[in-house]
Scaffold this active site. Structure first.
Site, PDB file in Angstrom:
ATOM      1  N   GLY A  19       0.775  -1.235   0.000  1.00  0.00           N
ATOM      2  CA  GLY A  19       0.000   0.000   0.000  1.00  0.00           C
ATOM      3  C   GLY A  19       0.805   1.282   0.000  1.00  0.00           C
ATOM      4  N   SER A  20       2.038   1.293  -0.521  1.00  0.00           N
ATOM      5  CA  SER A  20       2.837   2.533  -0.518  1.00  0.00           C
ATOM      6  C   SER A  20       2.209   3.608  -1.399  1.00  0.00           C
ATOM      7  CB  SER A  20       4.279   2.247  -0.943  1.00  0.00           C
ATOM      8  OG  SER A  20       4.344   1.872  -2.304  1.00  0.00           O
ATOM      9  N   ASN A  21       1.578   3.239  -2.490  1.00  0.00           N
ATOM     10  CA  ASN A  21       0.872   4.244  -3.321  1.00  0.00           C
ATOM     11  C   ASN A  21      -0.342   4.780  -2.571  1.00  0.00           C
ATOM     12  OD1 ASN A  21       1.909   4.697  -6.210  1.00  0.00           O
ATOM     13  ND2 ASN A  21       2.132   2.490  -5.959  1.00  0.00           N
TER      14      ASN A  21
ATOM     15  N   LYS B 205      -6.862  -8.317  -8.322  1.00  0.00           N
ATOM     16  CA  LYS B 205      -7.985  -9.072  -8.846  1.00  0.00           C
ATOM     17  C   LYS B 205      -8.657  -8.284  -9.961  1.00  0.00           C
ATOM     18  CE  LYS B 205      -8.554 -12.489  -6.985  1.00  0.00           C
ATOM     19  NZ  LYS B 205      -7.752 -13.739  -7.188  1.00  0.00           N
ATOM     20  N   LEU B 206      -9.354  -8.986 -10.833  1.00  0.00           N
ATOM     21  CA  LEU B 206     -10.030  -8.340 -11.958  1.00  0.00           C
ATOM     22  C   LEU B 206     -11.259  -7.572 -11.463  1.00  0.00           C
ATOM     23  CD1 LEU B 206      -9.811  -8.214 -15.112  1.00  0.00           C
ATOM     24  CD2 LEU B 206     -11.625  -9.943 -15.146  1.00  0.00           C
ATOM     25  N   ILE B 207     -11.343  -6.288 -11.804  1.00  0.00           N
ATOM     26  CA  ILE B 207     -12.519  -5.485 -11.444  1.00  0.00           C
ATOM     27  C   ILE B 207     -13.670  -5.916 -12.342  1.00  0.00           C
ATOM     28  CG2 ILE B 207     -13.494  -3.151 -11.414  1.00  0.00           C
ATOM     29  CD1 ILE B 207     -11.411  -3.590  -9.232  1.00  0.00           C
TER      30      ILE B 207
ATOM     31  N   ASN C 216      -5.965   2.876 -12.637  1.00  0.00           N
ATOM     32  CA  ASN C 216      -5.044   1.860 -12.161  1.00  0.00           C
ATOM     33  C   ASN C 216      -3.622   2.323 -12.445  1.00  0.00           C
ATOM     34  OD1 ASN C 216      -4.150  -0.832 -11.262  1.00  0.00           O
ATOM     35  ND2 ASN C 216      -3.554  -1.078 -13.415  1.00  0.00           N
TER      36      ASN C 216
ATOM     37  N   HIS D 214       0.184   0.831 -13.173  1.00  0.00           N
ATOM     38  CA  HIS D 214       0.881  -0.396 -13.560  1.00  0.00           C
ATOM     39  C   HIS D 214       2.370  -0.068 -13.654  1.00  0.00           C
ATOM     40  CE1 HIS D 214       1.397  -4.330 -15.478  1.00  0.00           C
ATOM     41  NE2 HIS D 214       2.216  -3.729 -16.322  1.00  0.00           N
TER      42      HIS D 214
ATOM     43  N   ASP E 293      -5.243  -4.035 -17.922  1.00  0.00           N
ATOM     44  CA  ASP E 293      -4.246  -3.119 -18.504  1.00  0.00           C
ATOM     45  C   ASP E 293      -4.523  -2.689 -19.938  1.00  0.00           C
ATOM     46  OD1 ASP E 293      -1.793  -5.219 -16.905  1.00  0.00           O
ATOM     47  OD2 ASP E 293      -2.940  -3.526 -16.113  1.00  0.00           O
TER      48      ASP E 293
HETATM   49  N1  LIG Z   1     -10.989  -4.886 -15.068  1.00  0.00           N
HETATM   50  C1  LIG Z   1      -9.717  -4.621 -14.653  1.00  0.00           C
HETATM   51  N2  LIG Z   1      -9.302  -5.034 -13.435  1.00  0.00           N
HETATM   52  C2  LIG Z   1      -8.037  -4.759 -13.018  1.00  0.00           C
HETATM   53  C3  LIG Z   1      -7.131  -4.084 -13.857  1.00  0.00           C
HETATM   54  C4  LIG Z   1      -7.599  -3.656 -15.155  1.00  0.00           C
HETATM   55  O1  LIG Z   1      -6.852  -3.005 -15.931  1.00  0.00           O
HETATM   56  N3  LIG Z   1      -8.892  -3.938 -15.505  1.00  0.00           N
HETATM   57  N4  LIG Z   1      -5.824  -3.850 -13.448  1.00  0.00           N
HETATM   58  C5  LIG Z   1      -5.366  -4.739 -12.389  1.00  0.00           C
HETATM   59  C6  LIG Z   1      -4.008  -4.428 -11.904  1.00  0.00           C
HETATM   60  N5  LIG Z   1      -3.043  -5.205 -12.706  1.00  0.00           N
HETATM   61  C7  LIG Z   1      -2.150  -4.508 -13.464  1.00  0.00           C
HETATM   62  O2  LIG Z   1      -2.015  -3.283 -13.410  1.00  0.00           O
HETATM   63  C8  LIG Z   1      -3.051  -6.615 -12.704  1.00  0.00           C
HETATM   64  C9  LIG Z   1      -3.330  -7.271 -11.516  1.00  0.00           C
HETATM   65  C10 LIG Z   1      -3.341  -8.677 -11.487  1.00  0.00           C
HETATM   66  C11 LIG Z   1      -3.077  -9.406 -12.647  1.00  0.00           C
HETATM   67  C12 LIG Z   1      -3.133 -10.901 -12.612  1.00  0.00           C
HETATM   68  O3  LIG Z   1      -2.685 -11.566 -13.522  1.00  0.00           O
HETATM   69  N6  LIG Z   1      -3.712 -11.436 -11.514  1.00  0.00           N
HETATM   70  C13 LIG Z   1      -3.756 -12.895 -11.321  1.00  0.00           C
HETATM   71  C14 LIG Z   1      -4.153 -13.222  -9.874  1.00  0.00           C
HETATM   72  C15 LIG Z   1      -3.060 -12.705  -8.916  1.00  0.00           C
HETATM   73  C16 LIG Z   1      -3.401 -13.051  -7.478  1.00  0.00           C
HETATM   74  O4  LIG Z   1      -4.592 -13.290  -7.179  1.00  0.00           O
HETATM   75  O5  LIG Z   1      -2.458 -13.046  -6.658  1.00  0.00           O
HETATM   76  C17 LIG Z   1      -4.802 -13.503 -12.241  1.00  0.00           C
HETATM   77  O6  LIG Z   1      -5.820 -12.850 -12.547  1.00  0.00           O
HETATM   78  O7  LIG Z   1      -4.591 -14.682 -12.561  1.00  0.00           O
HETATM   79  C18 LIG Z   1      -2.780  -8.751 -13.825  1.00  0.00           C
HETATM   80  C19 LIG Z   1      -2.752  -7.345 -13.859  1.00  0.00           C
HETATM   81  C20 LIG Z   1      -6.348  -4.772 -11.245  1.00  0.00           C
HETATM   82  N7  LIG Z   1      -7.650  -5.141 -11.775  1.00  0.00           N
HETATM   83  N1  LIG Z   2      -0.323  -4.977 -12.305  1.00  0.00           N
HETATM   84  C1  LIG Z   2      -0.553  -4.338 -11.063  1.00  0.00           C
HETATM   85  C2  LIG Z   2       0.763  -4.062 -10.359  1.00  0.00           C
HETATM   86  O1  LIG Z   2       1.724  -4.803 -10.561  1.00  0.00           O
HETATM   87  N2  LIG Z   2       0.757  -3.008  -9.572  1.00  0.00           N
HETATM   88  C3  LIG Z   2       1.978  -2.650  -8.877  1.00  0.00           C
HETATM   89  O2  LIG Z   2       1.953  -3.199  -7.571  1.00  0.00           O
HETATM   90  C4  LIG Z   2       2.782  -2.373  -6.748  1.00  0.00           C
HETATM   91  C5  LIG Z   2       1.997  -2.070  -5.501  1.00  0.00           C
HETATM   92  O3  LIG Z   2       2.833  -1.412  -4.591  1.00  0.00           O
HETATM   93  P1  LIG Z   2       2.183  -0.708  -3.290  1.00  0.00           P
HETATM   94  O4  LIG Z   2       1.228  -1.715  -2.708  1.00  0.00           O
HETATM   95  O5  LIG Z   2       3.360  -0.417  -2.429  1.00  0.00           O
HETATM   96  O6  LIG Z   2       1.478   0.539  -3.783  1.00  0.00           O
HETATM   97  C6  LIG Z   2       3.097  -1.097  -7.545  1.00  0.00           C
HETATM   98  O7  LIG Z   2       4.397  -1.153  -8.091  1.00  0.00           O
HETATM   99  C7  LIG Z   2       2.077  -1.149  -8.659  1.00  0.00           C
HETATM  100  O8  LIG Z   2       2.511  -0.510  -9.856  1.00  0.00           O
END
Ligand SMILES: Nc1nc2c(c(=O)[nH]1)N[C@@H](CN(C=O)c1ccc(C(=O)N[C@@H](CCC(=O)O)C(=O)O)cc1)CN2
Ligand SMILES: NCC(=O)N[C@@H]1O[C@H](COP(=O)([O-])[O-])[C@@H](O)[C@H]1O
Length: 302
Positions: free
Chosen positions: A99-101, A178-180, A194, A196, A237
């Site tokens: 949670g640093s962001n 997780k997927l929104i 989001n 990334h 993404d």
């Molecule tokens: N509808 C959307 N939901 C989310 C997005 C998005 O762009 N559209 N961004 C993600 C954040 N993210 C990249 O920025 C991202 C997060 C997780 C994954 C992923 O592959 N997750 C795994 C499960 C990981 C786990 O449960 O530990 C998976 O789905 O198999 C990819 C990209 C947040 N939600």
């Molecule tokens: N695809 C999603 C992803 O990889 N997000 C990344 O998780 C980290 C969370 O750090 P934080 O919990 O310290 O903010 C951040 O680097 C963010 O870009």
């Protein structure tokens, strides 16, 4: 009269023609005018106050139409004697990890750098560092999605209802893994961001999160990386890119060293972008690309 684009902060969700329009000499008269400025009117409002110098008065009346207005909605000149106000926004932040962001954004709200407040933290990991920080600041923490075989946690419709009841304006994903669901995306159109840790569209999509991203960047031989902030759509993404920063990838970088360099930029970028979002300085170009309007020079966009 055809509705025209407008550029002031007085009408959100407006569209602007493609960039060449901003070479229009009128815009330089607007922003070069020393009297054009905005200031924090009170804790609850940021106001765009324009002292109407003669050149500005007529210009504002001509220019400030919104796409979503009709002739009947044309702003009367008297409207522009009153400062334009921007309501303080309510934010929901989603985390899965440290949670640093989230902390950077929370601190920026407290310092007055962001015209908003975090009113709820949503996580799928109730014991993560971000959740601990939220509880320490007395921010309500909500579990989503509901883990399998567990009674606690929200369904998508529960979550939407909870965000609505808290009058949340914008949703910020900050390391949420997780997927929104489409239900939430429909409920908050052009209102979910989001961050990334790579220069999308490279190194994004399912499976690309956390250190996995930085390891893939280094393995690829890429010389540059950096954070991307984008609007969220139904897929991982692929939403519209709003902002990016570039950092070098050094020849002897470890994934951890690159991650730390990118994260430092993330913290600054997410605060700047959230500040623009809360001040209604996000402008959608006609081709669907979102731009950030400069606070200091409103006819500059990035
Ligand atoms: N509808 C959307 N939901 C989310 C997005 C998005 O762009 N559209 N961004 C993600 C954040 N993210 C990249 O920025 C991202 C997060 C997780 C994954 C992923 O592959 N997750 C795994 C499960 C990981 C786990 O449960 O530990 C998976 O789905 O198999 C990819 C990209 C947040 N939600
Ligand atoms: N695809 C999603 C992803 O990889 N997000 C990344 O998780 C980290 C969370 O750090 P934080 O919990 O310290 O903010 C951040 O680097 C963010 O870009």
């Amino acid at each position: 009269m055809q509705a025209q684009s407008m550029l002031s902060g007085s009408c959100p969700n407006y569209k602007i023609p493609s960039i060449p329009t901003f070479k229009n000499p009128f815009f330089s008269s607007l922003t070069s005018n020393p009297s054009f400025h905005f200031f924090l009117q009170s804790h609850n409002y940021v106001s765009f106050k324009t002292h109407h110098s003669p050149c500005l008065k007529g210009f504002l009346k001509k220019l400030l139409f919104c796409v979503n207005t009709t002739e009947n909605d044309v702003f009367e000149e008297k409207d522009y004697k009153k400062p334009q106000f921007v309501k303080r926004k309510k934010l929901a932040v989603f985390v899965s990890g440290g949670g640093s962001n989230f902390k950077s954004i929370h601190e920026a709200c407290f310092q007055g750098l962001i015209h908003g407040d975090i009113v709820v933290l949503v996580t799928n990991k109730p014991d993560c560092g971000g959740a601990d920080y939220g509880r320490s600041k007395e921010i309500p923490v909500v579990l989503f999605p509901r883990p399998k075989d567990e009674p606690d946690g929200f369904s998508p419709s529960d979550l939407v209802a909870a965000l609505r009841s808290l009058e949340v304006d914008f949703v910020l994903l900050a390391g949420y893994l997780k997927l929104i669901p489409a239900e939430l995306i429909r409920a908050y159109p052009q209102s979910i961001l989001n961050i990334h840790p790579s220069l999308l569209p490279a190194f994004g999509g399912k499976g690309y999160y956390g250190m996995k991203v930085h390891k893939a960047v280094i393995a690829s031989g890429a010389r540059y990386s950096g954070p991307t902030i984008h609007f969220v759509d139904e897929h991982y993404d692929t939403g519209r890119i709003l902002a990016q920063r570039v950092v070098p990838v050094l020849a002897n970088d470890t994934a951890e060293e690159l991650a730390a360099r990118v994260l430092q930029e993330e913290h600054q970028l997410y605060v700047e972008v959230t500040a623009a979002l809360c001040e209604e300085r996000i402008i959608w170009r006609e081709d669907g690309v979102p731009l950030i309007q400069s606070r200091e020079n409103p006819n500059e966009f990035s």
